[in-house]
Design an enzyme around this catalytic site. Structure first.
Site, mmCIF file in Angstrom:
data_model
loop_
_atom_site.group_PDB
_atom_site.id
_atom_site.type_symbol
_atom_site.label_atom_id
_atom_site.label_comp_id
_atom_site.label_asym_id
_atom_site.label_seq_id
_atom_site.Cartn_x
_atom_site.Cartn_y
_atom_site.Cartn_z
ATOM 1 C CE LYS A 11 76.964 31.663 72.117
ATOM 2 N NZ LYS A 11 77.929 32.371 72.959
ATOM 3 C CG ASN B 88 76.423 28.699 69.221
ATOM 4 O OD1 ASN B 88 75.287 28.273 69.435
ATOM 5 N ND2 ASN B 88 77.368 28.716 70.142
ATOM 6 C CB SER C 150 83.725 39.173 70.264
ATOM 7 O OG SER C 150 83.167 39.041 71.563
ATOM 8 N N GLY D 91 81.199 36.535 73.716
ATOM 9 C CA GLY D 91 80.106 37.396 74.152
ATOM 10 C C GLY D 91 80.569 38.649 74.883
ATOM 11 C CG HIS E 272 79.924 26.759 73.470
ATOM 12 N ND1 HIS E 272 79.808 27.652 74.514
ATOM 13 C CD2 HIS E 272 80.048 27.498 72.344
ATOM 14 C CE1 HIS E 272 79.852 28.887 74.011
ATOM 15 N NE2 HIS E 272 80.002 28.819 72.705
ATOM 16 C CD GLU F 237 83.609 29.342 70.330
ATOM 17 O OE1 GLU F 237 83.051 30.046 69.497
ATOM 18 O OE2 GLU F 237 83.019 28.780 71.260
ATOM 19 C CD GLU G 11 77.744 30.371 75.918
ATOM 20 O OE1 GLU G 11 76.820 29.801 75.315
ATOM 21 O OE2 GLU G 11 78.250 31.449 75.538
HETATM 22 P P1 PGA Z 1 80.070 35.293 70.424
HETATM 23 O O1 PGA Z 1 79.915 33.727 70.724
HETATM 24 O O2 PGA Z 1 80.284 35.422 68.938
HETATM 25 O O3 PGA Z 1 78.773 35.911 70.869
HETATM 26 O O4 PGA Z 1 81.246 35.777 71.198
HETATM 27 C C1 PGA Z 1 80.721 32.787 70.079
HETATM 28 C C2 PGA Z 1 80.396 31.404 70.596
HETATM 29 O O5 PGA Z 1 80.076 31.270 71.774
HETATM 30 O O6 PGA Z 1 80.469 30.423 69.841
#
Ligand code: PGA
Length: 275
Positions: free
Chosen positions: A11, A9, A212, A173, A95, A167, A97
């Site tokens: 982003k 992903n 992460s 992140g 997601h 998640e 976000e």
């Molecule tokens: P990250 O993001 O690996 O940077 O924690 C995972 C995601 O948001 O799918």
């Protein structure tokens, strides 16, 4: 039984040029990874050029978002039929976000899931609790409610194409990964909720872990039988690091004491952009 699925992903990262450079570096590594379904989820601008670069390769492509309606006055949005035309195999929906920064409700997410399934694209539905919810002992309840409200009624037989990504929001992140045991427990909650909804078909739905994931922690997470792959953000931006994570998902031969049987093959993408 379930073929692992590892998705990058990206982003809001990478121009078209950067996406193509990545593909060039990643594809030779991806060709050496067997028994794992792989997909890259670039921003919309790079989707079409990247899809050409990946054609005939073992790597599928995914959208990071989609609108619930097939067409209409929705400035700035992209629909499922538009993605399907490009051969899009998967689309990430719900997601955290998008839920948090763009105010998307589970009800809206459910409509997106339905639109994707109708267009023949496999939804990757993200669920996960916030830190306060976990600390208050409410993680399971939150995840179950998100699943309940974000999954529409699906035509029978179409459940298998679903992917769920667990998640935990506090791990996204932040560099703070869930321990394999914690993630496995939450995946068990998701599996149980899917079983009560879909019966035996739930055992064919892949549940990814996200938050992460890095080359250093991927093997331990992916060794959990309930973790069927990973949704990777930050560590997917570098082709070498993403390839290392994907390699950690390779099923271990039964003779080597691993958990998975040899891959049965053909489990993803409905043949759209898969070999
Ligand atoms: P990250 O993001 O690996 O940077 O924690 C995972 C995601 O948001 O799918």
């Amino acid at each position: 039984m379930r073929r692992p699925l590892v998705v990058a992903n990206w982003k809001m990262h990478k121009t078209v040029r950067e996406a193509l450079t990545y593909a060039e570096a990643f594809l030779p590594r991806a060709r050496e990874i067997e028994g794992v379904d792989l997909a890259l989820a670039p921003p919309f601008t790079a989707l079409e050029p990247l899809s050409r670069a990946l054609l005939g390769s073992p790597v599928a492509w995914a959208a990071q978002n989609v609108h619930a309606e097939p067409a209409g006055a929705f400035t700035g949005e992209v629909s499922a039929p538009m993605l399907a035309e490009l051969g899009c195999a998967f689309a990430i929906v719900g997601h955290s976000e998008r839920r948090r920064l763009f105010g998307e409700s589970s009800g809206f997410v459910a409509r997106k899931v339905a639109a994707l399934v109708a267009a023949g694209i496999r939804p990757i539905l993200c669920v996960g609790e916030q830190l306060e919810e976990r600390e208050a002992g409410r993680a399971r309840e939150v995840v179950e409610r998100q699943l309940e409200e974000s999954l529409p009624e699906l035509p029978s037989g179409r459940e298998d194409g679903l992917v769920v990504a667990y998640e935990p929001v506090w791990a996204i992140g932040t560099g703070r990964t869930a321990t394999p045991a914690l993630a496995a427990e939450a995946h068990g909650w998701v599996r149980a909720a899917l079983r009560s909804r879909y019966g035996g078909a739930a055992d064919r739905i892949r549940i990814q872990y996200g938050g992460s994931v890095k080359p250093e922690n991927a093997s331990a997470l992916l060794a959990e039988p309930e973790i069927d792959g990973a949704l990777v953000g930050g560590a997917s931006l570098d082709p070498e690091s993403f390839a290392a994570i994907a390699a950690a998902a390779v099923p271990q031969a039964a003779s080597a004491g691993g958990r998975r049987p040899p891959p049965a093959g053909g489990a993803s993408g409905q043949g759209r952009n898969q070999p």
